[in-house]
Design a protein around this motif. Structure first.
Motif, PDB file in Angstrom:
ATOM      1  N   SER A 189      -1.000   9.090  10.406  1.00 32.32           N
ATOM      2  CA  SER A 189      -2.240   9.325   9.658  1.00 32.32           C
ATOM      3  C   SER A 189      -2.754   8.070   8.957  1.00 32.32           C
ATOM      4  O   SER A 189      -3.680   8.156   8.155  1.00 32.32           O
ATOM      5  CB  SER A 189      -2.062  10.484   8.680  1.00 32.32           C
ATOM      6  OG  SER A 189      -0.787  10.454   8.130  1.00 32.32           O
ATOM      7  N   ASP A 190      -2.150   6.924   9.245  1.00 29.84           N
ATOM      8  CA  ASP A 190      -2.615   5.693   8.601  1.00 29.84           C
ATOM      9  C   ASP A 190      -3.790   5.097   9.373  1.00 29.84           C
ATOM     10  O   ASP A 190      -3.700   4.003   9.933  1.00 29.84           O
ATOM     11  CB  ASP A 190      -1.470   4.674   8.514  1.00 29.84           C
ATOM     12  CG  ASP A 190      -0.365   5.169   7.598  1.00 29.84           C
ATOM     13  OD1 ASP A 190      -0.675   5.986   6.703  1.00 29.84           O
ATOM     14  OD2 ASP A 190       0.790   4.761   7.775  1.00 29.84           O
ATOM     15  N   VAL A 191      -4.897   5.845   9.378  1.00 28.42           N
ATOM     16  CA  VAL A 191      -6.055   5.435  10.184  1.00 28.42           C
ATOM     17  C   VAL A 191      -6.563   4.052   9.775  1.00 28.42           C
ATOM     18  O   VAL A 191      -7.109   3.329  10.600  1.00 28.42           O
ATOM     19  CB  VAL A 191      -7.183   6.488  10.059  1.00 28.42           C
ATOM     20  CG1 VAL A 191      -8.334   6.160  10.971  1.00 28.42           C
ATOM     21  CG2 VAL A 191      -6.648   7.861  10.362  1.00 28.42           C
TER      22      VAL A 191
ATOM     23  N   ILE B 357     -10.744  14.055   5.105  1.00 31.58           N
ATOM     24  CA  ILE B 357     -11.132  12.739   4.613  1.00 31.58           C
ATOM     25  C   ILE B 357     -10.195  11.685   5.174  1.00 31.58           C
ATOM     26  O   ILE B 357      -8.969  11.838   5.119  1.00 31.58           O
ATOM     27  CB  ILE B 357     -11.072  12.707   3.062  1.00 31.58           C
ATOM     28  CG1 ILE B 357     -11.937  13.810   2.455  1.00 31.58           C
ATOM     29  CG2 ILE B 357     -11.461  11.334   2.531  1.00 31.58           C
ATOM     30  CD1 ILE B 357     -13.415  13.649   2.638  1.00 31.58           C
ATOM     31  N   GLU B 358     -10.756  10.639   5.762  1.00 30.84           N
ATOM     32  CA  GLU B 358      -9.929   9.525   6.215  1.00 30.84           C
ATOM     33  C   GLU B 358     -10.698   8.221   6.071  1.00 30.84           C
ATOM     34  O   GLU B 358     -11.902   8.212   5.779  1.00 30.84           O
ATOM     35  CB  GLU B 358      -9.466   9.749   7.659  1.00 30.84           C
ATOM     36  CG  GLU B 358     -10.598   9.905   8.648  1.00 30.84           C
ATOM     37  CD  GLU B 358     -10.117  10.062  10.082  1.00 30.84           C
ATOM     38  OE1 GLU B 358      -9.218  10.880  10.322  1.00 30.84           O
ATOM     39  OE2 GLU B 358     -10.639   9.355  10.959  1.00 30.84           O
ATOM     40  N   ALA B 359      -9.988   7.115   6.263  1.00 34.69           N
ATOM     41  CA  ALA B 359     -10.607   5.805   6.110  1.00 34.69           C
ATOM     42  C   ALA B 359     -11.530   5.543   7.293  1.00 34.69           C
ATOM     43  O   ALA B 359     -11.138   5.714   8.446  1.00 34.69           O
ATOM     44  CB  ALA B 359      -9.523   4.737   6.020  1.00 34.69           C
ATOM     45  N   VAL B 360     -12.761   5.153   6.996  1.00 40.41           N
ATOM     46  CA  VAL B 360     -13.747   4.906   8.045  1.00 40.41           C
ATOM     47  C   VAL B 360     -14.378   3.528   7.808  1.00 40.41           C
ATOM     48  O   VAL B 360     -14.659   3.144   6.665  1.00 40.41           O
ATOM     49  CB  VAL B 360     -14.823   6.016   8.030  1.00 40.41           C
ATOM     50  CG1 VAL B 360     -16.041   5.617   8.847  1.00 40.41           C
ATOM     51  CG2 VAL B 360     -14.247   7.325   8.536  1.00 40.41           C
ATOM     52  N   ASP B 361     -14.561   2.804   8.900  1.00 39.45           N
ATOM     53  CA  ASP B 361     -15.210   1.503   8.834  1.00 39.45           C
ATOM     54  C   ASP B 361     -16.715   1.731   8.928  1.00 39.45           C
ATOM     55  O   ASP B 361     -17.206   2.314   9.899  1.00 39.45           O
ATOM     56  CB  ASP B 361     -14.722   0.647  10.008  1.00 39.45           C
ATOM     57  CG  ASP B 361     -15.170  -0.794   9.885  1.00 39.45           C
ATOM     58  OD1 ASP B 361     -16.286  -1.026   9.387  1.00 39.45           O
ATOM     59  OD2 ASP B 361     -14.403  -1.670  10.293  1.00 39.45           O
TER      60      ASP B 361
END
Lengths: 228, 512
Positions: A189-191, B357-361
């Motif tokens: 999950s470390d996107v 929710i996740e990290a997005v560029d």
């Protein structure tokens, strides 16, 4: 080839099946229609298809359950899914689906996905050594990346990411699949690792990072290397 | 209500009044007379020694049964009778032998001690009886309460029962949308004065008794007692007397309080029951809405998918058909976008958005949105200015994707053929993503309104669209904890619609 390539279209809507039937027949495929999971399993056994177009909303069974069975029978699976069903798409891909198309789909796009899936199916034993995408050339044997003939230096993670996408050129690979293979099972999950590596690749290889022609981001699903 | 009658008569017996009761005195006089007659009869046979002991009987009876004063009076009467009839010289009130004075003193002493002991014992017995009666009454009250399932019934029962028991006017007040309303009263139809309302609000706010007889007094003739459990005041109970006297004797306060404690528990139970019923209703409504949403989603999208797919596969035979086909395709696509927007809006309003929710560029996200919009954009340029060293943003990738699409779509609609720009800039610790056009801009004062459902900026009606796009942007952004704002672009005409990322929604890049 003694017989045409067979595609099984699994969808509970007759209109959608007819639509697929028309465009796939015109492209030279033999089409078998299935309205339920039961019919799909029967078609899988009798017609031995190369590709299955699978709508996940079936009346008698969760479409996701069929994916391992179809893969086990040696056919490629392309999932047909609603636009906003991101979690469903990811689940299908992680279960072994080759790719997906979102409704409403474009017939050309569906045909392209089928071609890509078939190419990978045929090439699965003999690994392609060089993958090209526009001006970029990825040599998977020598582990060298060139842009317009000039070698471009990538970090090990950037190379691993690019190489993994190149091996699946044209197909989407999910974030979890990439993270598991490159960073290890604890990092699924470390996107953000993935975002950073992708940013590096884009900066070094794309002509215009705002209009990428190499790496396609599928929001919430994964990445796709645009081959050709 | 026999128990209450008993309670009341016991209370009267315990306090016979300053001079004793008439009955007490009559009975005492009677027994004294009887004892005297008996004494005289015995004395007729010769021995009169210790005849005075006979008088202990009326004194003890009077002291134990009718209390101290009657006892003393009886002992005095007995002394006089003893003196008059038996102590020589008889038939006079003079005492010759000092020994006989002792006899009179003993009678008096016995009367005092016996009446003290007896009244103490009687007091204890009365208290025991009263508390047994009170327990029985409270238990009966509690039983009655458990049978009540509505607020109204409870309020009426409370006012009636306590009003009858404590012999006063009663009222139960509840808070209703900021004002204080009467839930029930005895007699019915009571309207509180502003003075009463003020005292009642005090009881509500402080969770303490207020009004006449409490330490938070005032001009009100009512005593208001909070009803509830723990910290929460659900209602306020008021009691008053018609003659405007002190509503409640001090020693009856604990009784009222324990009654109201029980009522508080019952009120809370009823409130909880109503809440549960409300919840079940909401759940049922949600279920219906969900069912409707998914069925509309399926029933509208499936034919549209078929239509769009078929149109996509059709090849025009000539120029005229090509034009017709292009028009049909773009209208079908518009219809499809409209259905999608309606469903998105319904999901926002139902609070049925799934978020991951996740990290997005940002640059990647914008590129994907621009790519998805290629057909809508035609040849129109979208300038993207996003510095390569910006942090990642924490969003739901899918919702954010649709925010971007709607923002760009809006800019294209209102900006006409002028260039659309997507810019990300740092603003202190925060990050702002702006989608800007060079159209006519936003009329002053409409900056907030344009994010409302079906809001359309004046004069833009012919631009098409449903007025849902920006409402969806706002709904999706808020679901992800992001703020949206609209302003006119600095340095020239045109609108600038922005999504703001606070530091908590940013992820600085890890090394790697």
């Amino acid at each position: 080839m003694s017989r045409p390539i067979t595609v099984v279209v699994v969808d509970d809507e007759p209109a959608i099946r007819r639509l697929f039937h028309a465009s796939l027949s015109r492209a030279g495929y033999r089409v078998v229609e299935a309205g339920t999971a039961r019919e799909a399993m029967a078609a899988l056994a009798i017609d031995k298809p190369e590709v299955v177009l699978l709508d996940l909303g079936l009346p008698d069974r969760d479409g996701l359950e069929l994916i391992p069975l179809i893969r086990g029978a040696g056919a490629a699976v392309i999932v047909v899914s609603a636009r906003d069903a991101t979690a469903q798409k990811v689940a299908a891909l992680d279960l072994g689906a080759d790719d997906y198309v979102s409704k409403p789909f474009d017939s050309e796009e569906v045909l392209a996905r089928i071609r890509t899936a078939l190419r990978h199916r045929l090439a699965s034993e003999s690994v392609t050594s060089v993958v090209r995408s526009g001006a970029v050339e990825i040599d998977l044997v020598a582990r060298i990346v060139r842009k317009r003939g000039e070698e471009v230096h990538l970090t090990p993670k950037e190379y691993d990411l690019l190489a993994m996408l190149a091996k699946a050129a044209g197909r989407v690979v999910t974030h979890a699949q990439l993270l598991r293979a490159i960073w290890g099972p604890g990092h699924e999950s470390d996107v953000e690792y993935l975002r950073v590596a992708a940013r590096g690749i884009r900066r070094k290889l794309e002509d215009d990072p705002a209009r990428p022609s190499l790496l396609r981001n599928e929001p919430g699903v994964g990445y796709r290397l645009l081959a050709g | 209500m026999a128990v209450m009658a008993a309670l009341r008569s016991d209370t009267e017996n315990l306090h016979p009044g300053p001079f004793g009761t008439v009955t007490g005195h009559a009975v005492s006089l009677g027994t004294t007379a009887l004892v005297t007659l008996a004494g005289l009869a015995i004395a007729g046979h010769g021995t009169i020694a210790n005849i005075g002991l006979l008088y202990l009987l009326p004194v003890l009876v009077a002291a134990t049964r009718y209390g101290l004063r009657t006892g003393i009076v009886t002992s005095l009467v007995c002394s006089l009778a003893y003196n008059f009839f038996f102590i020589p010289p008889t038939h006079t009130f003079t005492i010759e032998d000092p020994q006989n004075i002792v006899g009179v003193m003993v009678l008096l002493g016995v009367a005092i001690v016996a009446s003290k002991l007896a009244s103490h014992a009687r007091g204890q017995a009365l208290i025991a009886r009263a508390s047994a009666a009170q327990s029985a009454m409270l238990a009966g009250f509690a039983r009655q309460l458990t049978g009540i399932s509505t607020m109204d019934a409870l309020a009426q029962m409370l006012c009636r029962t306590i009003g009858e028991l404590l012999d006063g006017d009663t009222v139960l007040l509840v808070r209703d949308e900021g004002t204080i309303a009467v839930a029930a009263s005895l007699p019915e139809g009571f309207r509180p004065d502003p003075i009463d309302i003020a005292a009642a609000s005090l009881a509500f706010e402080r969770n303490r008794p207020a009004g006449l007889g409490s330490d938070m007094g005032g001009a009100s003739e009512w005593l208001f007692q909070p009803v509830g459990t723990g910290e929460r005041v659900i209602a306020v109970f008021g009691i008053a007397r018609q003659d405007a006297a002190m509503p409640l004797a001090q020693e009856r306060r604990p009784l009222l309080e324990s009654l109201l404690d029980q009522a508080g528990l019952a009120l809370e139970r009823i409130a909880l029951e109503q809440e549960m019923a409300g919840l079940a209703q909401v759940r049922e409504r949600d279920r219906l809405r969900h069912a409707l949403l998914s069925s509309v989603s399926h029933d509208l999208r499936t034919p549209l998918t078929t239509i769009l797919g078929t149109l996509g596969a059709m090849r025009a035979a000539d120029g005229e058909q090509a034009q017709q086909l292009a028009t049909t395709r773009s209208e079908a696509a518009r219809l499809h976008r409209f259905v999608d927007n309606l469903l998105d809006m319904a999901r926002i309003e139902a609070g049925a958005l799934d978020r991951r929710i996740e990290a997005v560029d940002l640059s990647e996200a914008v590129a994907a949105a621009v790519d998805d919009m290629a057909r809508t954009l035609g040849g129109q340029a979208v300038m993207v200015e996003i510095a390569p060293d910006l942090p990642l943003v924490m969003v739901d990738p899918q919702l954010f994707h649709h925010c971007l699409i709607n923002l760009i779509d809006n800019a294209v609609k209102h900006g006409g053929p002028t260039p659309v720009a997507v810019r990300a800039t740092r603003a202190g610790n925060a990050l702002v993503l702006a989608v800007e056009d060079e159209g006519p801009g936003i009329p002053p004062g409409d900056e907030r309104r344009i994010f409302e459902t079906f809001a359309r900026i004046e004069g833009s009606d012919r631009k098409g669209g449903t007025g849902l796009g920006l409402a969806i942007v706002k709904g999706f952004a808020e679901a992800m904890g992001l703020g949206v704002e609209a302003a006119n672009r600095g340095g020239g005409p045109g609108a600038s619609l922005r999504i703001r990322f606070e530091p908590a929604q940013l992820k600085e890049l890890p090394e790697g």
